[in-house]
Design a protein around this motif. Sequence first.
Motif, PDB file in Angstrom:
ATOM      1  N   UNK A 268       8.369  18.836  60.052  1.00  0.00           N
ATOM      2  CA  UNK A 268       9.138  19.982  59.599  1.00  0.00           C
ATOM      3  C   UNK A 268      10.622  19.837  59.878  1.00  0.00           C
ATOM      4  N   UNK A 269      11.451  20.372  58.991  1.00  0.00           N
ATOM      5  CA  UNK A 269      12.908  20.385  59.147  1.00  0.00           C
ATOM      6  C   UNK A 269      13.350  21.823  59.414  1.00  0.00           C
ATOM      7  N   UNK A 270      14.392  21.993  60.216  1.00  0.00           N
ATOM      8  CA  UNK A 270      14.960  23.319  60.449  1.00  0.00           C
ATOM      9  C   UNK A 270      16.477  23.207  60.486  1.00  0.00           C
ATOM     10  N   UNK A 271      17.137  24.209  59.915  1.00  0.00           N
ATOM     11  CA  UNK A 271      18.598  24.214  59.871  1.00  0.00           C
ATOM     12  C   UNK A 271      19.088  25.457  59.180  1.00  0.00           C
ATOM     13  N   UNK A 272      20.081  25.306  58.315  1.00  0.00           N
ATOM     14  CA  UNK A 272      20.647  26.445  57.598  1.00  0.00           C
ATOM     15  C   UNK A 272      21.396  25.970  56.381  1.00  0.00           C
ATOM     16  N   UNK A 273      22.108  26.863  55.745  1.00  0.00           N
ATOM     17  CA  UNK A 273      22.885  26.487  54.566  1.00  0.00           C
ATOM     18  C   UNK A 273      23.940  25.457  54.948  1.00  0.00           C
ATOM     19  N   UNK A 274      24.132  24.490  54.069  1.00  0.00           N
ATOM     20  CA  UNK A 274      25.046  23.388  54.380  1.00  0.00           C
ATOM     21  C   UNK A 274      26.461  23.869  54.663  1.00  0.00           C
ATOM     22  N   UNK A 275      26.890  24.954  54.020  1.00  0.00           N
ATOM     23  CA  UNK A 275      28.236  25.457  54.237  1.00  0.00           C
ATOM     24  C   UNK A 275      28.361  26.445  55.375  1.00  0.00           C
ATOM     25  N   UNK A 276      27.219  26.780  56.002  1.00  0.00           N
ATOM     26  CA  UNK A 276      27.238  27.704  57.117  1.00  0.00           C
ATOM     27  C   UNK A 276      27.060  29.157  56.749  1.00  0.00           C
ATOM     28  N   UNK A 277      27.074  29.487  55.444  1.00  0.00           N
ATOM     29  CA  UNK A 277      26.892  30.873  55.028  1.00  0.00           C
ATOM     30  C   UNK A 277      25.456  31.321  55.302  1.00  0.00           C
ATOM     31  N   UNK A 278      25.270  32.634  55.397  1.00  0.00           N
ATOM     32  CA  UNK A 278      23.939  33.191  55.601  1.00  0.00           C
ATOM     33  C   UNK A 278      23.432  33.794  54.293  1.00  0.00           C
ATOM     34  N   UNK A 279      22.127  33.808  54.124  1.00  0.00           N
ATOM     35  CA  UNK A 279      21.530  34.588  53.049  1.00  0.00           C
ATOM     36  C   UNK A 279      21.436  36.031  53.533  1.00  0.00           C
ATOM     37  N   UNK A 280      21.711  36.976  52.650  1.00  0.00           N
ATOM     38  CA  UNK A 280      21.739  38.386  53.048  1.00  0.00           C
ATOM     39  C   UNK A 280      20.409  38.839  53.622  1.00  0.00           C
ATOM     40  N   UNK A 281      19.317  38.363  53.024  1.00  0.00           N
ATOM     41  CA  UNK A 281      17.979  38.708  53.502  1.00  0.00           C
ATOM     42  C   UNK A 281      16.985  37.736  52.881  1.00  0.00           C
TER      43      UNK A 281
ATOM     44  N   UNK B  26       8.303  32.194  43.000  1.00  0.00           N
ATOM     45  CA  UNK B  26       7.817  31.880  44.340  1.00  0.00           C
ATOM     46  C   UNK B  26       7.077  33.093  44.886  1.00  0.00           C
ATOM     47  N   UNK B  27       6.297  32.864  45.928  1.00  0.00           N
ATOM     48  CA  UNK B  27       5.630  33.948  46.641  1.00  0.00           C
ATOM     49  C   UNK B  27       6.368  34.188  47.943  1.00  0.00           C
ATOM     50  N   UNK B  28       6.850  35.407  48.124  1.00  0.00           N
ATOM     51  CA  UNK B  28       7.536  35.769  49.365  1.00  0.00           C
ATOM     52  C   UNK B  28       6.728  36.829  50.095  1.00  0.00           C
ATOM     53  N   UNK B  29       6.427  36.561  51.364  1.00  0.00           N
ATOM     54  CA  UNK B  29       5.713  37.518  52.205  1.00  0.00           C
ATOM     55  C   UNK B  29       6.547  37.744  53.460  1.00  0.00           C
ATOM     56  N   UNK B  30       6.622  38.987  53.900  1.00  0.00           N
ATOM     57  CA  UNK B  30       7.449  39.303  55.062  1.00  0.00           C
ATOM     58  C   UNK B  30       8.846  39.636  54.611  1.00  0.00           C
ATOM     59  N   UNK B  31       9.258  40.861  54.826  1.00  0.00           N
ATOM     60  CA  UNK B  31      10.535  41.309  54.276  1.00  0.00           C
ATOM     61  C   UNK B  31      11.734  40.708  54.993  1.00  0.00           C
ATOM     62  N   UNK B  32      11.637  40.560  56.330  1.00  0.00           N
ATOM     63  CA  UNK B  32      12.761  40.023  57.114  1.00  0.00           C
ATOM     64  C   UNK B  32      14.075  40.662  56.679  1.00  0.00           C
ATOM     65  N   UNK B  33      14.162  41.972  56.860  1.00  0.00           N
ATOM     66  CA  UNK B  33      15.348  42.720  56.416  1.00  0.00           C
ATOM     67  C   UNK B  33      16.521  42.462  57.365  1.00  0.00           C
ATOM     68  N   UNK B  34      17.008  41.246  57.309  1.00  0.00           N
ATOM     69  CA  UNK B  34      18.137  40.835  58.139  1.00  0.00           C
ATOM     70  C   UNK B  34      18.740  39.594  57.522  1.00  0.00           C
ATOM     71  N   UNK B  35      19.923  39.239  57.946  1.00  0.00           N
ATOM     72  CA  UNK B  35      20.548  38.017  57.454  1.00  0.00           C
ATOM     73  C   UNK B  35      19.710  36.812  57.885  1.00  0.00           C
TER      74      UNK B  35
END
Length: 253
Positions: free
Chosen positions: A132-145, A161-170
């Motif tokens: 598994x790989x873990x990281x973030x956006x290459x430019x450092x920006x966050x996804x809003x949710x 795609x199938x999305x489960x779990x709202x994760x109402x956070x950045x």
Amino acid sequence: MSTTRQDLLQAFDTLLQPVHFKDYGPNGLQVEGRATVEKIVSGVTASLALIEAAVAAQADAIFVHHGLFWRGQDGRVTGWMKQRLARLLAHDINLYAYHLPLDAHPALGNNAQLGLQLGLAATGRFGEQDLGFIGGRAGGELFADAAALAAHVEKVLNRPVTQVGSAQKAIKNIAWCTGGAQGYFEAAIAAGADAFITGEISEPQAHYAREMGVAFIACGHHASERYGAPAVAAHVAAQLGLVHQFIDIDNPA
């Protein structure tokens, strides 16, 4: 230019290092064809459709992620196995297959290449055999949710795609592992992921996503693994002076 069947195998083995993996089937040359190779066709799975396309493309070798032989198979050459083997042998085409080594390669593998497509940069590894790989956006920006991340994945891969779990956070920390890696979800949560991207989802992961507040995004097994095989085959073909062609056989799974 051309190379030998054995030199091509050595080039793939040197790049992907299959000896370091405990896998579900044999990595390397699965079906022996002609001794000299000038053209490689790459694809995701050694299906009959891919084999027929490689025959039409006059390939000497096929390079795939999903080969013909897996641990626990029946072993009899009947039905679909007979059809695929018959075409390979009739046209003297070599079949090379690499499963987990192709997932894991840090630059050319399925996980690395999916991350490249999605604009993600890996900062670490997790899970069994560090697949598994873990990281973030290459430019450092966050996804809003999580919904914004899911929409991004849909747009890039051009499929729902199938999305489960709202994760109402950045969404900052994103974990991913291509194919049928839903079993890596708990390890991704333990690694600190805000969201996990893989190919498939099974029943337990929906509950984990809702209960742990970590989004699970299933984007399709085939869709998530379209990029490693052509990247590796193109790299080796360029190294050896061979012709390479990627043939994508559509698969909704």
